[in-house]
Design a protein around this motif. Sequence first.
Motif, short mmCIF file in Angstrom:
data_model
loop_
_atom_site.label_atom_id
_atom_site.label_comp_id
_atom_site.label_asym_id
_atom_site.label_seq_id
_atom_site.Cartn_x
_atom_site.Cartn_y
_atom_site.Cartn_z
N ALA A 149 19.71 -22.62 47.65
CA ALA A 149 19.18 -21.25 47.48
C ALA A 149 20.12 -20.45 46.59
CB ALA A 149 19.03 -20.56 48.83
N GLU A 150 19.56 -19.40 45.99
CA GLU A 150 20.36 -18.48 45.17
C GLU A 150 20.53 -17.18 45.92
OE1 GLU A 150 20.35 -17.68 40.51
OE2 GLU A 150 18.83 -16.47 41.51
N TYR A 151 21.74 -16.64 45.83
CA TYR A 151 22.05 -15.38 46.48
C TYR A 151 22.52 -14.35 45.45
CZ TYR A 151 22.02 -17.42 51.18
OH TYR A 151 21.66 -18.02 52.36
N SER A 152 22.23 -13.10 45.73
CA SER A 152 22.82 -11.99 45.01
C SER A 152 23.82 -11.33 45.95
CB SER A 152 21.76 -10.98 44.58
OG SER A 152 22.36 -9.83 43.99
N ALA A 153 25.05 -11.13 45.45
CA ALA A 153 26.11 -10.59 46.30
C ALA A 153 26.74 -9.38 45.63
CB ALA A 153 27.17 -11.64 46.57
N LYS A 154 26.85 -8.29 46.39
CA LYS A 154 27.65 -7.15 45.96
C LYS A 154 28.97 -7.22 46.71
CE LYS A 154 27.99 -2.11 45.85
NZ LYS A 154 27.39 -0.81 46.24
N ILE A 155 30.04 -7.57 46.00
CA ILE A 155 31.35 -7.70 46.64
C ILE A 155 32.18 -6.46 46.33
CG2 ILE A 155 31.32 -10.21 46.67
CD1 ILE A 155 33.10 -10.20 44.19
N GLU A 156 33.02 -6.09 47.28
CA GLU A 156 33.80 -4.85 47.13
C GLU A 156 35.13 -5.00 47.85
OE1 GLU A 156 32.53 -0.28 47.13
OE2 GLU A 156 32.49 -1.16 49.15
N LEU A 157 36.16 -4.37 47.29
CA LEU A 157 37.49 -4.32 47.89
C LEU A 157 37.92 -2.87 47.93
CD1 LEU A 157 39.56 -6.39 48.96
CD2 LEU A 157 40.64 -6.35 46.72
#
Length: 466
Positions: A364-372
């Motif tokens: 599967a393909e995922y869209s990820a919003k990553i943040e620090l």
Amino acid sequence: MAADLLFGKKPPSSTGTTAAVQRYQQQNVTNNNTSAAQSCGSWQGLYPTIRERNSVMFNNEMMADVHFVVGPPGGTQRVPGHKYVLAVGSSVFHAMFYGELAEDQEEIRIPDVEPPSFLAMLKYIYCDEIDLCADTVLATLYAAKKYIVPHLARACVSFLETSLSARNACVLLSQSCLFEEPDLTQRCWEVIDAQAELALRSEGFCDIDAQTLESILLRETLNAKEMVVFEAALNWAEAECQRRELPPTIENKRLVLDKAIYLIRIPTMALEDFANGAAQSGVLTLTETNDIFLWYTASNKPELLFCSKPRKGLAPQRCHRFQSCAYRSNQWRYRGRCDSIQFAVDKRIFIAGFGLYGSSCGSAEYSAKIELKRQGVAMAQRVIKYFSDGSSSTFPVWFDYPVQIEPDTFYTASVVLDGNELSYFGQEGMTEVQCGKVTFQFQCSSDSTNGTGVQGGQIPELIFYA
């Protein structure tokens, strides 16, 4: 530019020093408040300790037996001093006033030290107080080294290490070599290696000297694309032309780069980058351009003056915080909610990205919003897609640039995932994880609205350089 000396080339020079001068002028206000007591000879009774009484004499004309004219012509300040106090605080002053070659001078000129930095040194000698700021810390370090005041010099180095970042690391590298501070030099290299592209694109990079430029271009562990290295060298060459009062023509840029251009590993660029960038820059000769094109395409490759071996860069490390992972039907869903965890480390590192789980129901393909974030303020964020193959492996997602993480401070790592709702999740989470020489501590985050915590959930890995 803020903090001129952190970005300047010569340690004695400083232009933004008005505020620093005002701070020391305020000291005179305190001294003036005791002037009435001084005039009647009773001021000593106002201060219970020898340290406080000694502090009264800082930048004070009372009983002064020497004066310094500090600063370059046109920017001097006359500073009163007391030989005994100065000699106790500095072996150089001791030799100057009481040594075999001592001269009985009432006024001493010091043109190579800025007044605020000289006063900062005297304040330490008289008051045992360290008063540093970004505008003057390099010049204060210069003064502390010149007059051999080692404790103040160490405080300056500690201040510089604390303020070290990609934007000033190249300049501080140059100064740390000049001042022979190997620990600061090593810290500078750590930042330059891990955040190479940010460091190379900083304004401070253009202010370094030619020797520092060559040492950076020689660096095997630079974590940067070679096209970025090439563009940075051209930017430096333009600034160097201005310093030498040369027109910034292509010919003059090549002239000032001299042999340093061969330290750029041009043949390791992607062919497209070379064709659209370096090949059309005009800095390379026609023969060099043709030979490099042949090196890319021909089976019988020509010999080049440029190194064709890619830089090693830095190997990313991974901190895995779960001891196992699992999946259950309808157990873990996303629906646009945030998974978050807080972490702290015991030494400076650079977070490059996260390792994330994927689908437990096949590829599967995922869209990820990553943040620090640090103390609620976003330091880096990125929206990125990644593909998972249905296994329980973790899949790396990267920030645009590695993010500097300071020790003993909690940061928040967050991700909002959109994709297949059923996924793997971590179990048996650890509050403390040892990764090489770095210790990670984890705690739950109030930003987490999807169930992730220390014991289980998402964000199984932090990817970092150390």
